[in-house]
Design a protein around this motif. Sequence first.
Motif, PDB file in Angstrom:
ATOM      1  N   ASP A  40       0.785  -1.327  -0.163  1.00  0.00           N
ATOM      2  CA  ASP A  40      -0.075  -0.214  -0.407  1.00  0.00           C
ATOM      3  C   ASP A  40       0.823   1.097   0.360  1.00  0.00           C
ATOM      4  O   ASP A  40      -0.004   1.951  -0.596  1.00  0.00           O
ATOM      5  CB  ASP A  40      -1.403  -0.022   1.506  1.00  0.00           C
ATOM      6  N   LEU A  41       2.298   1.205   0.687  1.00  0.00           N
ATOM      7  CA  LEU A  41       2.707   2.863   0.694  1.00  0.00           C
ATOM      8  C   LEU A  41       3.273   2.546  -0.189  1.00  0.00           C
ATOM      9  O   LEU A  41       3.460   3.743  -1.250  1.00  0.00           O
ATOM     10  CB  LEU A  41       3.880   2.366   2.458  1.00  0.00           C
ATOM     11  N   LEU A  42       3.482   2.123  -1.061  1.00  0.00           N
ATOM     12  CA  LEU A  42       4.376   1.802  -1.933  1.00  0.00           C
ATOM     13  C   LEU A  42       3.696   1.994  -3.456  1.00  0.00           C
ATOM     14  O   LEU A  42       3.696   3.362  -4.160  1.00  0.00           O
ATOM     15  CB  LEU A  42       5.005   0.206  -2.425  1.00  0.00           C
ATOM     16  N   THR A  43       2.660   1.754  -3.164  1.00  0.00           N
ATOM     17  CA  THR A  43       1.893   1.679  -3.989  1.00  0.00           C
ATOM     18  C   THR A  43       0.958   4.259  -4.449  1.00  0.00           C
ATOM     19  O   THR A  43       1.116   4.022  -5.546  1.00  0.00           O
ATOM     20  CB  THR A  43       0.362   1.380  -4.007  1.00  0.00           C
ATOM     21  N   ASP A  44       1.141   4.366  -3.001  1.00  0.00           N
ATOM     22  CA  ASP A  44       0.879   5.951  -2.643  1.00  0.00           C
ATOM     23  C   ASP A  44       2.165   6.428  -2.967  1.00  0.00           C
ATOM     24  O   ASP A  44       2.231   7.469  -3.472  1.00  0.00           O
ATOM     25  CB  ASP A  44       0.478   6.056  -0.836  1.00  0.00           C
ATOM     26  N   LEU A  45       3.230   6.373  -3.103  1.00  0.00           N
ATOM     27  CA  LEU A  45       4.544   6.505  -3.038  1.00  0.00           C
ATOM     28  C   LEU A  45       4.334   6.316  -4.814  1.00  0.00           C
ATOM     29  O   LEU A  45       4.936   7.530  -5.436  1.00  0.00           O
ATOM     30  CB  LEU A  45       5.508   6.037  -1.737  1.00  0.00           C
ATOM     31  N   GLN A  46       4.640   5.484  -5.043  1.00  0.00           N
ATOM     32  CA  GLN A  46       5.133   5.614  -6.381  1.00  0.00           C
ATOM     33  C   GLN A  46       3.678   6.717  -7.423  1.00  0.00           C
ATOM     34  O   GLN A  46       3.807   7.394  -8.551  1.00  0.00           O
ATOM     35  CB  GLN A  46       4.430   4.659  -7.365  1.00  0.00           C
ATOM     36  N   ARG A  47       2.979   6.714  -6.638  1.00  0.00           N
ATOM     37  CA  ARG A  47       1.453   7.343  -7.301  1.00  0.00           C
ATOM     38  C   ARG A  47       1.789   9.026  -7.330  1.00  0.00           C
ATOM     39  O   ARG A  47       1.470   9.583  -7.953  1.00  0.00           O
ATOM     40  CB  ARG A  47       0.203   7.648  -7.055  1.00  0.00           C
ATOM     41  N   LEU A  48       2.198   8.919  -5.779  1.00  0.00           N
ATOM     42  CA  LEU A  48       2.199  10.569  -5.925  1.00  0.00           C
ATOM     43  C   LEU A  48       3.580  11.052  -6.809  1.00  0.00           C
ATOM     44  O   LEU A  48       3.715  12.758  -7.430  1.00  0.00           O
ATOM     45  CB  LEU A  48       2.865  11.268  -4.796  1.00  0.00           C
ATOM     46  N   TYR A  49       4.117  10.108  -6.776  1.00  0.00           N
ATOM     47  CA  TYR A  49       5.732  11.263  -7.860  1.00  0.00           C
ATOM     48  C   TYR A  49       5.525  10.905  -9.611  1.00  0.00           C
ATOM     49  O   TYR A  49       6.225  11.546  -9.835  1.00  0.00           O
ATOM     50  CB  TYR A  49       6.468   9.200  -7.590  1.00  0.00           C
TER      51      TYR A  49
END
Length: 368
Positions: A40-49
Amino acid sequence: MSGRLLRLVCTAAAAVGTALAPLPATAVPEPEPRERSVADLLTDLQRLYREAEEATENYNATEEKLKEKRAEVTRLDTDLSKTRLSLHDSRGAAGRLARQQYQSTTSISPYVRLLLARDPQRALDQGHVIGRMARDRAETVGRLTGTEHRADELARRARKALDDQLTLAARQKRQRDDVQEKLADVQELLASLTAEQLTRLAEFEERGVEKAQEELTTSGALGEEDRKPTRKGETALRYARRQLGKPYEWGAEGPRTYDCSGLTSEAWAHAGTPIPRTSQEQWARLPRIPLEKLRPGDLVIYFPRATHVAMYAGRGKVIEAPRTGERIKISPIASHPLLGAVRPDRRDRPQTPRTRNGGDQPPATEAR
């Protein structure tokens, strides 16, 4: 009522009141907040990037339009200055003709003067001179009128170009604020994570890339790996390699920092083939090729909206300016979701590979 009975009654009433009073609510403990999974954290981080990079490319596109509009304003202002000088000269010439015409005004027509002249030939010659002067006057007036119209049109276009420039500048400011807001969201998320979470996040992302890379290479989608770059492709690739280790910076085109499309556009400009500045325009305007035809120097486009680009380096690797906080590096081609590939020098022939004994081999068939 005796005092003893009174005390009993009061005691009983107090007991009844206590029995009827509502019981205090039992405190229910709130559930412990569930720790978010690494996925979940990676999904959010990649979305923000991705959102930050999309905002960056929008900013870059506006910057390109703004450059064009600034150049147009400068050109129109220069043309308008020249036209106004020409208009000043034309008005001076028209004024001189008006004075000459006023000074030479006569009530006798040229036809009557010809009849009364003692020397008809001389009168005819004078008539030719007068006719030439009349044509000169007509040309001067026409030139004056045309210059006035041109000056008015140039002034109108210059005002519109300036208005467009101001509109683009305001849009770019909003887009710059948008980029900074997206990057602030990235920093906020990263700052909320512990060192252990960051480590696990990096490891999880790396495993995902390794898996995607293995699936891509084993599928045969990349085709053969011995394709040779063109001369310009090799030049662009050498330029990109020299930038390895330099920091990513949004909106940057070098030479100290780059964003993703800043790196690819500068590399190909250095090779003598200017290409669009943004990844979206590179995807939209450059010839597309299948992944199986990739050769070093080609550009690989990522994400559904074409918001990231890298340069193919061969053997399933790309050179990319990844994202804020990272440096230009060599990455697996499957580091991000692939959209496709484009070729800036599609019409150029690849370099002829050499055999071991120094002879030339015919180049492999290329998609044209």
